[in-house]
Scaffold this active site. Sequence first.
Site, mmCIF file in Angstrom:
data_model
loop_
_atom_site.group_PDB
_atom_site.id
_atom_site.type_symbol
_atom_site.label_atom_id
_atom_site.label_comp_id
_atom_site.label_asym_id
_atom_site.label_seq_id
_atom_site.Cartn_x
_atom_site.Cartn_y
_atom_site.Cartn_z
ATOM 1 N N ASN A 83 35.956 68.470 38.598
ATOM 2 C CA ASN A 83 35.931 67.075 39.034
ATOM 3 C C ASN A 83 35.121 66.873 40.317
ATOM 4 O O ASN A 83 35.136 65.803 40.908
ATOM 5 C CB ASN A 83 37.352 66.555 39.239
ATOM 6 C CG ASN A 83 38.179 66.717 37.983
ATOM 7 O OD1 ASN A 83 38.998 67.619 37.889
ATOM 8 N ND2 ASN A 83 37.916 65.888 36.988
ATOM 9 N N ILE A 91 33.135 63.399 44.404
ATOM 10 C CA ILE A 91 34.457 63.652 43.829
ATOM 11 C C ILE A 91 34.801 62.587 42.801
ATOM 12 O O ILE A 91 34.569 61.409 43.018
ATOM 13 C CB ILE A 91 35.529 63.625 44.938
ATOM 14 C CG1 ILE A 91 35.175 64.616 46.041
ATOM 15 C CG2 ILE A 91 36.907 63.934 44.367
ATOM 16 C CD1 ILE A 91 35.954 64.412 47.305
ATOM 17 N N CYS A 92 35.368 63.035 41.675
ATOM 18 C CA CYS A 92 35.862 62.073 40.697
ATOM 19 C C CYS A 92 37.386 62.081 40.773
ATOM 20 O O CYS A 92 38.034 62.988 40.260
ATOM 21 C CB CYS A 92 35.394 62.459 39.298
ATOM 22 S SG CYS A 92 36.044 61.399 38.033
ATOM 23 N N LEU A 93 37.948 61.105 41.473
ATOM 24 C CA LEU A 93 39.402 61.034 41.600
ATOM 25 C C LEU A 93 39.792 59.563 41.587
ATOM 26 O O LEU A 93 39.226 58.762 42.338
ATOM 27 C CB LEU A 93 39.839 61.712 42.907
ATOM 28 C CG LEU A 93 41.346 61.751 43.154
ATOM 29 C CD1 LEU A 93 42.053 62.577 42.091
ATOM 30 C CD2 LEU A 93 41.654 62.320 44.536
#
Lengths: 199, 467
Positions: A83, A91-93
């Site tokens: 991620n 960041i993929c959050l």
Amino acid sequence: MSNIAAARIQREFKEVVKCDEAAKCAIKVEMVDSDCMELRGEIAGPPDTPYEGGNFILEIKIPETYPFNPPKVRFVTKIWHPNISSKTGAICLDILKDQWAAAMTLRTVLLSLQALLAAAEPDDPQDAVVAKQYKEDPQAFEDTARHWAQVYAQAPCNNPGCSAKVNQLVDMGFTETASREALSMHSWDVEKAVEYLMS
Amino acid sequence: MSVDMNSQSSDDSDYDDDDDNEGDMYDYYDNDDHEDGDKPENKYDDPEYFEQESLSVEQVNAFLDEEVDKASKTLKVSPTIAKVLLKVHNWVPSELLQRNAEDKTNLLVETHIIPPPCSKKAKLTGPPSNGMCPVCLQKTSVDKLNALACKHYFCKDCWTMHFCVLIEDGVSTGRSMSTSQIIIYQGFKLSSQQSHFQLSFCPGPGCDIVLKAEQPAAKRAICTKCNNSFCFKCKLHYHAPTECEVIKKWLTKCRDDSETANYISAHTKDCPKCSVCIEKNGGCNHMQCYKCKHDFCWMCLGDWKNHGSEYYECSRYKENPNIANESVHVQAREALKKYLFYFERWENHSKSLRLEEETFKKINQRIEDKVMKNAGTWIDWQYLLDAAALLAKCRYTLQYTYPYAYFMEAGPRKKLFEYQQAQLEAEIENLSWKVERAETTDRGDLANQMDIAETRRLTLLKDFLPH
């Protein structure tokens, strides 16, 4: 910077410094400039993960509209994680995007990122190459993530196998970073990595 | 004879409001009724017929308020909630009523009107006793903190700021904190109209007209204010007989690769050994691939070793020009060729249409010249403008048949389509030729040709326009 944002950040900064996690050296924040628009975060790699023992540095930018919009966070330390982009550290959050809520704080963000390191979401990847390896070859993923943590995040316990392969390519005349990336992408298959670097 | 009658009657109406129709190239698009005046049954025969009305912003608001009012009475909820519910269901009341009857609770939870039942977190009951807003951390009195049904209390400034940020981001009903209060904002009204299935914004620059159709479809909508004509459903240029999804695919394809593909097709070939794409920018036919160093002949793509001393010409190619087509990459090039075939025609008609205004100017100029030379009166020559307008209309439809044909699967239906397309094309060229060379005021021949072309166009649309 608006008053709300400044008041919030100062308060949150204190909260992080005083919290239990900081006492255990798990999370940390530092001011980069005096007007609190940019901060430097640090999280420890969670135990029982390939990131254990590593120290990961984060760049945190506070938008004008904070806390109504989320802070912009990026990994400065290179990291191998489905991620997180292995190239840019993006960041993929969800809580840093549409699931952000004004009641969240720097502390919750840092703890969420630490949790993300412990529990990746390969079905919602930021880095497709890493996510594919995570799903198809978990052992190679773990080796790679551990190796990257050692090299970039000062994690202990050297894995000589990976370093030897990187050195092998460096001896052939490629740069260390490129060699490491090529090997990581090809699950440490030296031949494929060389082929990739040549093309 | 009947043809003559038709043009006669259209002439009459020109007479009545000539300032309106003079030189107006959208004549045919706007004033359908003046053309169909003598055959009312045409409304049901015309495959392009589309019932619509133009609404101003006030009218749209009134219309929406009415719908909200109806829904709020049937569902016995406040108008605010009715509006949110309608919006979620694209303003289709029947869908909403059905959903409401099936599971009302889930519907209200999903639309964020009530919070999910028994959330796992500790139940919040009242505002924080110290009166501190948890967002801005400012102390205020407890009674100044507000909360929605979920009982998360915040101060007024923070609520306002939160709404502003959400509206700026285009989120108006997606989040739990943002249901009812937000409706006071104009932004919400705008997004309501956009989501109503019967309404369509005129995409004309600076135009604030909203078009309404009882039965929305991918048909031609015409704005009464700015004369813009567009597809009611997707708001792109009207694209019959091609469907919305297909035209989108086509336009994306054209944007993506027409120029590059054109160039690659015209100037390059693939290396027969390593398949790298090679551009020949000069020199003789003896090529050496820069990558794999393979020597080959540019004409026949065969190995250069077999060519002996014929340095500049390839005898194998002369004998059998197909030899170069036997490569493995032939398929890719064939696909490209097919695309370019359709693209060229599409582009060609599109160019002709872009020159439309000029054509009208030229015709007007010619009419003036003729009148000055006493070859008929100004009225006598008006039929030429009608013919040019019809020509533009036919060309427009023809242009949009190419994407349709491109994406069509081969088979008898495609054959039929291409047959009709060819017929239409031939008649259009005929008409174009005749319009350019009309030298007398005798309009019989031209009127006949106009009728043929329009019939061909309608036949094609009737057979292939999706209903």
